[in-house]
Design a protein around this motif. Structure first.
Motif, PDB file in Angstrom:
ATOM      1  N   ILE A 142       0.830  -1.092  -0.003  1.00  0.00           N
ATOM      2  CA  ILE A 142      -0.112  -0.132   0.022  1.00  0.00           C
ATOM      3  C   ILE A 142       0.753   1.254  -0.074  1.00  0.00           C
ATOM      4  N   GLU A 143       0.782   2.124  -1.128  1.00  0.00           N
ATOM      5  CA  GLU A 143       1.791   3.193  -1.382  1.00  0.00           C
ATOM      6  C   GLU A 143       1.103   4.579  -1.096  1.00  0.00           C
ATOM      7  N   ASN A 144       1.795   5.576  -0.573  1.00  0.00           N
ATOM      8  CA  ASN A 144       1.288   7.074  -0.559  1.00  0.00           C
ATOM      9  C   ASN A 144       0.308   7.047   0.275  1.00  0.00           C
ATOM     10  N   ALA A 145       0.070   6.315   1.359  1.00  0.00           N
ATOM     11  CA  ALA A 145      -1.064   6.731   2.310  1.00  0.00           C
ATOM     12  C   ALA A 145      -0.676   7.789   3.157  1.00  0.00           C
TER      13      ALA A 145
ATOM     14  N   CYS B 207       3.149   7.609   3.905  1.00  0.00           N
ATOM     15  CA  CYS B 207       3.960   6.397   4.158  1.00  0.00           C
ATOM     16  C   CYS B 207       3.666   5.180   3.079  1.00  0.00           C
ATOM     17  N   HIS B 208       4.392   4.241   3.240  1.00  0.00           N
ATOM     18  CA  HIS B 208       4.031   3.234   2.542  1.00  0.00           C
ATOM     19  C   HIS B 208       4.012   1.968   3.350  1.00  0.00           C
ATOM     20  N   LEU B 209       3.071   0.817   3.139  1.00  0.00           N
ATOM     21  CA  LEU B 209       3.079  -0.280   3.940  1.00  0.00           C
ATOM     22  C   LEU B 209       3.123  -1.504   3.202  1.00  0.00           C
TER      23      LEU B 209
ATOM     24  N   ARG C 200       9.883   4.579   0.011  1.00  0.00           N
ATOM     25  CA  ARG C 200       9.416   3.396  -0.762  1.00  0.00           C
ATOM     26  C   ARG C 200       9.931   2.203  -0.329  1.00  0.00           C
ATOM     27  N   ILE C 201       9.041   1.095  -0.326  1.00  0.00           N
ATOM     28  CA  ILE C 201       9.455  -0.254   0.073  1.00  0.00           C
ATOM     29  C   ILE C 201       9.760  -0.952  -1.456  1.00  0.00           C
ATOM     30  N   ASP C 202      10.902  -1.538  -1.237  1.00  0.00           N
ATOM     31  CA  ASP C 202      11.303  -2.122  -2.589  1.00  0.00           C
ATOM     32  C   ASP C 202      11.091  -3.654  -2.295  1.00  0.00           C
ATOM     33  N   VAL C 203       9.882  -4.529  -3.074  1.00  0.00           N
ATOM     34  CA  VAL C 203       9.593  -5.911  -3.219  1.00  0.00           C
ATOM     35  C   VAL C 203       9.423  -6.252  -4.530  1.00  0.00           C
TER      36      VAL C 203
END
Length: 387
Positions: free
Chosen positions: A5-8, A19-21, A35-38
């Motif tokens: 979940i991005e740009n919350a 934030c990003h979750l 940003r979370i790199d997955v």
């Protein structure tokens, strides 16, 4: 599989900014401003909220999951509340209870409905007992119910200062409260006594006497419906600084009623200087909202729903209050009082109970335990017998 979940615009419930979750296995795995790199092969979905508010799932501590009512004959008993009637309004955790009718409704049926909601994807617990003494139980003992029955976290809603109560004495309440307190210690549960307040002139006097004449801790007394009379609410504001958490009911209030709406009560509680962490708001969902005359006969009735919580939230935000200030009474405060350690907040390790609000401050996406229950305002998951 994982959900990103991005740009919350994150409220956890404190404001965290954009934030990003990362969510997986029903939990929030990681929260970061970066940003979370997955690896895309591990992702079930990537959802860009584009700055929409993301808040914890609401925790409703007062819900008639088996249906309330019955105060004007058997035909006025309400039906059980279906799953989507909670999730549509952002509620992801409930505590069920019996009310006036603890005769034809039982602790066994309450437990069964609580477990059914768990099977359908909600987080659910319940109170043992009902309005009356001796308390309705499954095992024959309030203490044993709390210690031995997993979903049972305390006792409620015991009625005081109400013509429908069993008119309990001080000694009866003190003995019952001691059972609840010790049961909470033994089981590492809330051990809270959830007290229904009626319109009677005694108000919170029974609670004040328990606090003055016993060694029981203030935190275990949780009076509800304290906004049903303005004078009663003033008593509640005076009680909270001593360590008791008071519960406001999010019911509609007419202009001529001697009561405060949920939004008015929230404002007045904070204006009184009472500790912000000592206020919770519940819906009384599925319960009857009766009006009686001075002879105890019912004049009219309505039924409450969990919509009262989001109505109160939206009204307070419309009055200019900050989301971070309003959210705790619907999330963190409730979870902390009830000792639900993975509820009421958004952080790594917490249950993935998430609500995205639209521009009208209403839930548009709702996730419970990592599963989307509502998307774009439409229920994706419904109860077994819905529809």
């Amino acid at each position: 599989m994982l959900s990103l979940i991005e740009n919350a615009d994150l409220y956890a419930p404190e404001a965290r900014g954009i934030c990003h979750l990362l969510v997986g296995a029903g939990r929030v795995l990681h929260v970061d401003r970066e940003r979370i790199d997955v690896d895309a092969r591990l992702l079930a979905e990537r959802l860009d909220l584009q700055g929409a508010p993301l808040v914890p799932g609401l925790v409703d501590a007062h819900v008639h999951v088996t249906g309330g009512g019955g105060e004007d004959g058997f035909s006025t008993q309400a039906m059980p509340v279906p799953l989507s009637a909670y999730t549509a309004h952002g509620v992801t955790s409930v505590v069920g209870l019996l009310g006036t009718d603890d005769e034809t409704r039982s602790t066994a049926s309450l437990l069964a409905r609580t477990r059914a909601l768990r099977e359908e994807g909600l987080s659910a617990w319940c109170w043992t007992g009902g309005y009356h003494l001796p308390a309705t139980t499954l095992t024959g003992s309030v203490r044993r119910d709390i210690v031995s029955l997993g979903p049972v976290i305390g006792l409620g809603e015991i009625a005081i200062s109400d013509h429908r109560s069993s008119q309990p004495t001080h000694d009866e309440l003190a003995r019952l409260a001691s059972e609840v307190h010790v049961a909470g210690l033994l089981s590492r549960k809330a051990g809270v006594m959830h007290l229904h307040l009626g319109d009677g002139p005694r108000g919170l006097e029974p609670v004040r006497r328990l606090l003055a004449e016993t060694e029981l801790p203030p935190r275990m007394f949780h009076p509800t419906h304290v906004n049903r009379r303005k004078a009663l609410f003033e008593e509640a504001c005076e009680l909270a600084p001593g360590g008791s958490t008071v519960d406001v009911t999010a019911f509609p209030v007419g202009p001529d009623e001697d009561a405060w709406s949920g939004a008015d009560a929230w404002e007045r509680f904070h204006e009184s200087g009472a500790p912000a962490g000592r206020l919770t708001v519940s819906s009384d969902g599925g319960g009857c909202l009766p009006v009686f005359d001075n002879q105890g006969s019912m004049l009219r009735m309505d039924f409450a729903t969990s919509a009262g919580l989001t109505d109160t939230l939206a009204e307070l935000l419309g009055r200019g209050h900050e989301l971070a200030a309003v959210l705790p009474c619907l999330t963190r405060n409730v979870a902390e009082l009830l000792r639900l350690p993975r509820k009421g907040r958004i952080a790594a390790g917490m249950d993935a109970d998430l609500v995205v609000l639209d521009t009208r401050h209403r839930p548009c996406h709702v996730m419970a335990r990592g599963r989307w229950m509502v998307r774009d305002g439409r229920a994706l998951v419904t109860g077994t017998f819905e529809g």
